[in-house]
Design an enzyme around this catalytic site. Structure first.
Site, PDB file in Angstrom:
ATOM      1  N   PRO A  17       0.847  -1.191   0.000  1.00  0.00           N
ATOM      2  CA  PRO A  17       0.000   0.000   0.000  1.00  0.00           C
ATOM      3  C   PRO A  17       0.882   1.239   0.000  1.00  0.00           C
ATOM      4  O   PRO A  17       1.774   1.369   0.832  1.00  0.00           O
ATOM      5  CB  PRO A  17      -0.783  -0.128   1.313  1.00  0.00           C
ATOM      6  CG  PRO A  17       0.076  -0.972   2.192  1.00  0.00           C
ATOM      7  CD  PRO A  17       0.845  -1.890   1.299  1.00  0.00           C
ATOM      8  N   ALA A  19       0.545   5.494  -0.313  1.00  0.00           N
ATOM      9  CA  ALA A  19      -0.345   6.654  -0.369  1.00  0.00           C
ATOM     10  C   ALA A  19      -0.090   7.450  -1.646  1.00  0.00           C
ATOM     11  O   ALA A  19       1.050   7.741  -1.999  1.00  0.00           O
ATOM     12  CB  ALA A  19      -0.127   7.534   0.854  1.00  0.00           C
ATOM     13  N   GLN A  71      -5.526  -0.360   4.517  1.00  0.00           N
ATOM     14  CA  GLN A  71      -4.553  -0.043   5.561  1.00  0.00           C
ATOM     15  C   GLN A  71      -4.980   1.218   6.297  1.00  0.00           C
ATOM     16  O   GLN A  71      -5.406   2.197   5.669  1.00  0.00           O
ATOM     17  CB  GLN A  71      -3.152   0.163   4.969  1.00  0.00           C
ATOM     18  CG  GLN A  71      -2.082   0.333   6.033  1.00  0.00           C
ATOM     19  CD  GLN A  71      -0.708   0.577   5.454  1.00  0.00           C
ATOM     20  OE1 GLN A  71      -0.430   1.661   4.949  1.00  0.00           O
ATOM     21  NE2 GLN A  71       0.160  -0.429   5.513  1.00  0.00           N
ATOM     22  N   CYS A 101       5.330   3.322   8.140  1.00  0.00           N
ATOM     23  CA  CYS A 101       5.547   4.525   7.339  1.00  0.00           C
ATOM     24  C   CYS A 101       6.512   5.470   8.047  1.00  0.00           C
ATOM     25  O   CYS A 101       6.285   5.837   9.201  1.00  0.00           O
ATOM     26  CB  CYS A 101       4.227   5.229   7.071  1.00  0.00           C
ATOM     27  SG  CYS A 101       4.416   6.721   6.054  1.00  0.00           S
ATOM     28  N   HIS A 170       9.416  -4.270   6.666  1.00  0.00           N
ATOM     29  CA  HIS A 170      10.308  -3.552   5.750  1.00  0.00           C
ATOM     30  C   HIS A 170      11.712  -3.602   6.334  1.00  0.00           C
ATOM     31  O   HIS A 170      11.908  -3.340   7.520  1.00  0.00           O
ATOM     32  CB  HIS A 170       9.847  -2.093   5.600  1.00  0.00           C
ATOM     33  CG  HIS A 170      10.671  -1.310   4.623  1.00  0.00           C
ATOM     34  ND1 HIS A 170      10.266  -1.088   3.326  1.00  0.00           N
ATOM     35  CD2 HIS A 170      11.882  -0.716   4.741  1.00  0.00           C
ATOM     36  CE1 HIS A 170      11.186  -0.386   2.705  1.00  0.00           C
ATOM     37  NE2 HIS A 170      12.173  -0.143   3.544  1.00  0.00           N
ATOM     38  N   ASN A 201       9.736  -7.050   2.836  1.00  0.00           N
ATOM     39  CA  ASN A 201       9.550  -5.853   2.021  1.00  0.00           C
ATOM     40  C   ASN A 201      10.840  -5.037   2.030  1.00  0.00           C
ATOM     41  O   ASN A 201      11.565  -5.027   3.013  1.00  0.00           O
ATOM     42  CB  ASN A 201       8.376  -5.049   2.599  1.00  0.00           C
ATOM     43  CG  ASN A 201       8.137  -3.716   1.917  1.00  0.00           C
ATOM     44  OD1 ASN A 201       7.958  -2.710   2.586  1.00  0.00           O
ATOM     45  ND2 ASN A 201       8.128  -3.696   0.597  1.00  0.00           N
ATOM     46  N   GLY A 202      11.102  -4.364   0.898  1.00  0.00           N
ATOM     47  CA  GLY A 202      12.247  -3.466   0.830  1.00  0.00           C
ATOM     48  C   GLY A 202      13.201  -3.801  -0.301  1.00  0.00           C
ATOM     49  O   GLY A 202      13.783  -4.881  -0.333  1.00  0.00           O
ATOM     50  N   ASP A 203      13.319  -2.867  -1.260  1.00  0.00           N
ATOM     51  CA  ASP A 203      14.306  -2.966  -2.357  1.00  0.00           C
ATOM     52  C   ASP A 203      14.094  -4.156  -3.278  1.00  0.00           C
ATOM     53  O   ASP A 203      15.048  -4.647  -3.888  1.00  0.00           O
ATOM     54  CB  ASP A 203      15.742  -3.022  -1.802  1.00  0.00           C
ATOM     55  CG  ASP A 203      16.159  -1.734  -1.117  1.00  0.00           C
ATOM     56  OD1 ASP A 203      15.402  -0.744  -1.206  1.00  0.00           O
ATOM     57  OD2 ASP A 203      17.239  -1.721  -0.490  1.00  0.00           O
ATOM     58  N   GLY A 225       6.931  -2.511  -3.585  1.00  0.00           N
ATOM     59  CA  GLY A 225       6.416  -1.155  -3.518  1.00  0.00           C
ATOM     60  C   GLY A 225       6.885  -0.338  -4.700  1.00  0.00           C
ATOM     61  O   GLY A 225       6.314  -0.402  -5.791  1.00  0.00           O
TER      62      GLY A 225
END
Length: 338
Positions: A17, A19, A71, A101, A170, A201-203, A225
Site C-alpha cells: 500500500p 499513499a 490499511q 511509514c 520492511h 519488504n524493501g528494495d 512497492g
C-alpha cells in the site's frame, strides 16, 4: 501460496500500500499482472476526515478482487478500532495497521513507524483492533526505531500474541527512511520467531531479488512497492521466476503501450478530467523512467518528453501523446534491427 486467515493468496508477490499511488486503477492493473494481493492506500484512523473527496477515493470498493485489504494509520487505540469497523462496513476483508511509514507528517503525529518506540501502546492498539472486527488484522512494521534499536523481533512477538494474522516487515529502521540498502537478517530472525506468515519488504525491484529475499528470510511472501511504479508487469516476472522458469521474456513495446493506455483511461474515468490528468502525469513519469532504462533508447530526450506530457491539458491529448511516442519507439527499434 500462503494464507491470511481464511484467504488463500495464490502468488507470494503482493503489492505494497502506497499513499497517492496504489489507488483503485493501479491496484487493478497490478492484480491483472499477477499480484497475489493488493492493499488500498493508507487511510487516517480519524473517520471524521473520511468525507473528503480524497479519502472517499481511498475507500475500498466491494467490486474489487478478493481479498479486499485496506490499511489504516493512527496512534489512538479506540480510534483505530473504530476505523477498522468502518472499513469492514465498507467491504474490507483484511485490515492492515501501518506501523512502518517513516513519513514525517505521519510520524510527527506519533503514528506509522513512530509507534515502534512504545511497545505497550503497540500491544494496546493491536489488541483493541483485533477485538473490534471479525476479519483478519495484519500489521506492517520496520525492523525497529533505529539501527541501534532494532526491536522488530519484540514487536513481532507482541503482534502474534495480540492476534495479528500476518506481518509485513520492511528491511529498514524508521531512522533509515528509504536511504541505504534494506537488510533482511532481522526479517529472517522474525520469521523464525513467530508462527504467522511474514512478508518481506524493501528494495525488491527484480524477479531474481525476490527469490534471493525469499530464500534468505524464508518469508511466506515478498511485498513490492516502488519496484512496481511504472512496471506493474514486475509481478508477472516474479511469478515466472519463482515458478522455476528463469527470467521472463521482456515485456514488448506494444504491450507496454496497451498497459499505459489502459491505465490512463482508468485514471481519467476514476478521477475525472481535472484530477485524472494530474495523477496520470505522475504515473507517466514512472513509465518513462522504465522505458528510458533500455540503453537502445538512449537517443530519446526523456526529460523533454516528460515535460511535454506534463503540459497536456486534455485526456485525449494524453492518449494521443502515448500513441505517437510508441509509434516513434517501435519505428526506432525496427530501424536498429534492420
Amino acid at each position: 501460496m500462503f494464507h491470511i486467515g481464511p484467504y488463500q493468496i495464490q502468488s507470494p508477490a503482493v503489492l505494497a500500500p502506497m499513499a497517492g499511488i496504489t489507488d483503485q486503477p493501479f491496484r487493478r492493473l497490478c492484480k491483472q499482472y499477477g499480484a497475489g494481493m493488493v492493499t488500498a492506500e493508507m487511510l487516517t484512523s480519524d473517520t471524521k476526515l473520511w468525507n473528503s473527496r480524497k479519502s472517499q477515493q481511498r475507500l475500498i470498493d466491494k467490486n474489487e478482487a478478493e481479498p479486499r485489504a485496506v490499511q489504516i494509520a493512527g496512534a489512538e487505540p479506540a480510534m483505530l478500532a473504530q476505523a477498522a469497523q468502518a472499513c469492514v462496513d465498507q467491504g474490507a476483508q483484511i485490515v492492515d495497521i501501518n506501523m512502518g511509514c517513516p513519513a514525517k507528517k505521519v510520524c510527527n503525529k506519533a503514528a506509522g513507524s513512530a509507534l515502534l518506540r512504545d511497545e505497550k501502546l503497540v500491544a494496546d492498539i493491536l489488541q483493541q483492533v483485533v477485538a473490534a472486527v471479525d476479519i483478519p488484522v495484519t500489521l506492517k512494521i520496520r525492523t525497529g526505531w533505529s539501527t541501534e534499536e532494532r526491536n522488530g523481533l519484540r514487536i513481532a512477538r507482541i503482534a502474534e500474541d495480540s492476534g495479528i494474522q500476518a506481518l509485513t516487515v520492511h528491511g529498514r529502521s524508521r531512522a533509515c527512511r528509504f536511504k541505504g540498502e534494506a537488510e533482511y537478517d532481522t526479517i529472517a530472525d522474525i520469521v523464525q520467531a513467530v508462527n504467522i506468515p511474514v512478508i518481506a519488504n524493501g528494495d525488491i525491484t527484480q524477479a531474481s531479488k525476490a527469490q534471493q529475499v525469499l530464500k534468505h528470510t524464508q518469508a511466506a511472501a515478498i511485498m513490492v512497492g516502488r519496484g512496481a511504479q511504472g512496471r506493474p508487469w514486475i509481478f508477472r516476472e516474479i511469478n515466472h521466476y519463482l515458478a522455476g522458469h528463469g527470467e521472463a521474456p521482456a515485456t514488448e513495446l506494444p504491450e507496454i503501450q496497451q498497459t499505459i493506455t489502459q491505465h490512463l483511461e482508468a485514471l481519467h474515468q476514476y478521477y475525472g478530467d481535472y484530477l485524472g490528468l494530474r495523477i496520470a502525469r505522475k504515473h507517466m513519469g514512472w513509465y518513462l523512467q522504465t522505458l528510458a532504462a533500455d540503453t537502445q533508447r538512449a537517443a530519446f530526450d526523456w526529460s523533454a518528453l516528460r515535460q511535454t506530457f506534463n503540459r497536456l491539458e486534455d485526456s485525449q491529448q494524453q492518449q494521443h501523446y502515448v500513441e505517437q511516442l510508441f509509434d516513434d519507439l517501435i519505428k526506432t527499434k525496427e530501424e536498429q534491427a534492420a
